[in-house]
Write an enzyme that holds these catalytic residues in place. Sequence first.
Site, PDB file in Angstrom:
ATOM      1  N   LYS A  97       0.795  -1.285  -0.031  1.00 13.55           N
ATOM      2  CA  LYS A  97       0.004   0.100  -0.071  1.00 13.55           C
ATOM      3  C   LYS A  97       0.873   1.259   0.073  1.00 13.55           C
ATOM      4  O   LYS A  97       0.339   2.330   0.550  1.00 13.55           O
ATOM      5  CB  LYS A  97      -1.189   0.143   1.148  1.00 13.55           C
ATOM      6  CG  LYS A  97      -1.801  -1.135   1.541  1.00 13.55           C
ATOM      7  CD  LYS A  97      -2.350  -1.874   0.252  1.00 13.55           C
ATOM      8  CE  LYS A  97      -3.166  -1.001  -0.628  1.00 13.55           C
ATOM      9  NZ  LYS A  97      -3.678  -1.840  -1.838  1.00 13.55           N
TER      10      LYS A  97
ATOM     11  N   HIS B 296       7.148  -7.494  -2.021  1.00 14.61           N
ATOM     12  CA  HIS B 296       6.968  -6.696  -0.743  1.00 14.61           C
ATOM     13  C   HIS B 296       7.873  -6.944   0.265  1.00 14.61           C
ATOM     14  O   HIS B 296       7.869  -6.809   1.564  1.00 14.61           O
ATOM     15  CB  HIS B 296       5.544  -6.842  -0.533  1.00 14.61           C
ATOM     16  CG  HIS B 296       4.438  -6.173  -1.162  1.00 14.61           C
ATOM     17  ND1 HIS B 296       4.717  -5.112  -1.658  1.00 14.61           N
ATOM     18  CD2 HIS B 296       3.246  -6.632  -1.533  1.00 14.61           C
ATOM     19  CE1 HIS B 296       3.419  -4.604  -2.216  1.00 14.61           C
ATOM     20  NE2 HIS B 296       2.769  -5.560  -2.321  1.00 14.61           N
TER      21      HIS B 296
ATOM     22  N   SER C 159      -4.800   2.512   4.149  1.00 13.95           N
ATOM     23  CA  SER C 159      -4.993   1.998   2.792  1.00 13.95           C
ATOM     24  C   SER C 159      -4.883   0.528   2.933  1.00 13.95           C
ATOM     25  O   SER C 159      -5.846  -0.067   2.393  1.00 13.95           O
ATOM     26  CB  SER C 159      -3.852   2.358   1.996  1.00 13.95           C
ATOM     27  OG  SER C 159      -3.774   1.978   0.846  1.00 13.95           O
TER      28      SER C 159
HETATM   29  S1  PPS Z   1      -0.602  -2.998  -3.219  1.00 17.04           S
HETATM   30  O1  PPS Z   1      -1.654  -3.836  -3.135  1.00 17.04           O
HETATM   31  O2  PPS Z   1       0.279  -3.205  -2.014  1.00 17.04           O
HETATM   32  O3  PPS Z   1       0.249  -3.386  -4.536  1.00 17.04           O
HETATM   33  O4  PPS Z   1      -1.169  -1.280  -3.259  1.00 17.04           O
HETATM   34  P1  PPS Z   1      -0.167  -0.181  -3.720  1.00 17.04           P
HETATM   35  O5  PPS Z   1      -0.314  -0.168  -5.308  1.00 17.04           O
HETATM   36  O6  PPS Z   1       1.295  -0.279  -3.302  1.00 17.04           O
HETATM   37  O7  PPS Z   1      -0.797   1.029  -3.035  1.00 17.04           O
HETATM   38  C1  PPS Z   1      -2.287   1.319  -3.258  1.00 17.04           C
HETATM   39  C2  PPS Z   1      -2.248   2.774  -2.676  1.00 17.04           C
HETATM   40  O8  PPS Z   1      -1.724   3.809  -3.787  1.00 17.04           O
HETATM   41  C3  PPS Z   1      -2.428   4.517  -4.300  1.00 17.04           C
HETATM   42  N1  PPS Z   1      -2.296   5.031  -5.550  1.00 17.04           N
HETATM   43  C4  PPS Z   1      -1.752   5.938  -6.120  1.00 17.04           C
HETATM   44  N2  PPS Z   1      -1.927   7.314  -5.273  1.00 17.04           N
HETATM   45  C5  PPS Z   1      -1.512   8.323  -5.958  1.00 17.04           C
HETATM   46  N3  PPS Z   1      -1.339   8.456  -7.431  1.00 17.04           N
HETATM   47  C6  PPS Z   1      -1.223   7.281  -8.054  1.00 17.04           C
HETATM   48  N4  PPS Z   1      -1.330   7.403  -9.314  1.00 17.04           N
HETATM   49  C7  PPS Z   1      -1.859   6.234  -7.471  1.00 17.04           C
HETATM   50  N5  PPS Z   1      -1.972   4.745  -7.964  1.00 17.04           N
HETATM   51  C8  PPS Z   1      -2.232   4.162  -6.725  1.00 17.04           C
HETATM   52  C9  PPS Z   1      -3.971   3.895  -4.122  1.00 17.04           C
HETATM   53  O9  PPS Z   1      -5.044   4.719  -4.352  1.00 17.04           O
HETATM   54  C10 PPS Z   1      -3.549   3.150  -2.783  1.00 17.04           C
HETATM   55  O10 PPS Z   1      -3.683   4.446  -1.714  1.00 17.04           O
HETATM   56  P2  PPS Z   1      -4.843   4.815  -0.878  1.00 17.04           P
HETATM   57  O11 PPS Z   1      -4.668   5.561   0.238  1.00 17.04           O
HETATM   58  O12 PPS Z   1      -5.782   3.423  -0.434  1.00 17.04           O
HETATM   59  O13 PPS Z   1      -5.903   5.295  -1.955  1.00 17.04           O
END
Ligand code: PPS
Length: 297
Positions: free
Chosen positions: A50, A110, A140
């Site tokens: 996340k 991860h 998240s």
């Molecule tokens: S995972 O399941 O571990 O692979 O998730 P991960 O991709 O690491 O994290 C998901 C969170 O990243 C946010 N996210 C973004 N934030 C800003 N800009 C962009 N382009 C973007 N893409 C993914 C996503 O919304 C999740 O955060 P939260 O706070 O839940 O919205």
Amino acid sequence: MMAQNTEVRKRPQLREVEGIPLQTATVDNWSQIQKFEAKPDDLLICTYPKSGTTWIQEIVDMIEQNGDLEKCQRTIIQHRHPFIEWARPPQPSGVEKAKAMPSPRILRTHLPTQLLPPSFWENNCKFLYVARNAKDCMVSYYHFQRMCQILPDPGTWEDYFETFISGKVCWGPWYDHVKGWWEIKDRYQILYLFYEDLKRDPKQEIQKVMKFMGKNLDETVLDTIVQETSFEKMKENPMTNRSTIPKSILDLSISPFMRKGTVGDWKNHFTVAQNERFDEIYRKKMEGTSVNFCLEL
Ligand code: PPS
């Protein structure tokens, strides 16, 4: 009520490797994962869950494809960069997918440093680490576990708060993960980035990634990458928003994968008492490290 209980029972539990909780299939496949043969030109995207994995994957892919969005649409994001500890038989494991991939490979994990297959260190691979502040990560992860049917049920927010601060979540404690990668960053080829910096100044951070990957793209291409990797664009993009995943794995009706994408959403979840308790524990856990996080923009 009955249905709810059945649902809770159906959710899997985690097992541990060296005290780190992981998914059962990953643990079952552990010797194959540890024997993974990295290659010197591998680039490994490393994150605590996340923390912006999907975001940095899309950025890296767009850089790799010289800003060609159509090429990035070739397949869903999860299939572009093999997830080395992923195992879900009978599907091919992350290790098998990586083996089948032509070099130069871009992979993701991860895993905390102590669990990484040793050949990554032996081959002096490049590591691209993205860290996100613990409070937003917790929020998240909570919403993700609500909807991700192949992880344990998070329970209430109050329950999850305790689970997260004690590190009993899949891939283990946040504190050790971010510190572990931070402390070795000058000994290996590690580019250590922060989610909050990517939010504040995406172009500057994307430029760092581009240089780290040994690429040189025009200003206009960079601008396209900034635009196409914005939260809004990625939320609408079926190749990045997880909308193609079966509901039995990710139930997007409970919470979207691309949920808010902001810095500071923790303020809408933490009570004053939880915040004080968290800060106290955080001080102890993070004592002596120089890594600093931004909690609001
Ligand atoms: S995972 O399941 O571990 O692979 O998730 P991960 O991709 O690491 O994290 C998901 C969170 O990243 C946010 N996210 C973004 N934030 C800003 N800009 C962009 N382009 C973007 N893409 C993914 C996503 O919304 C999740 O955060 P939260 O706070 O839940 O919205």
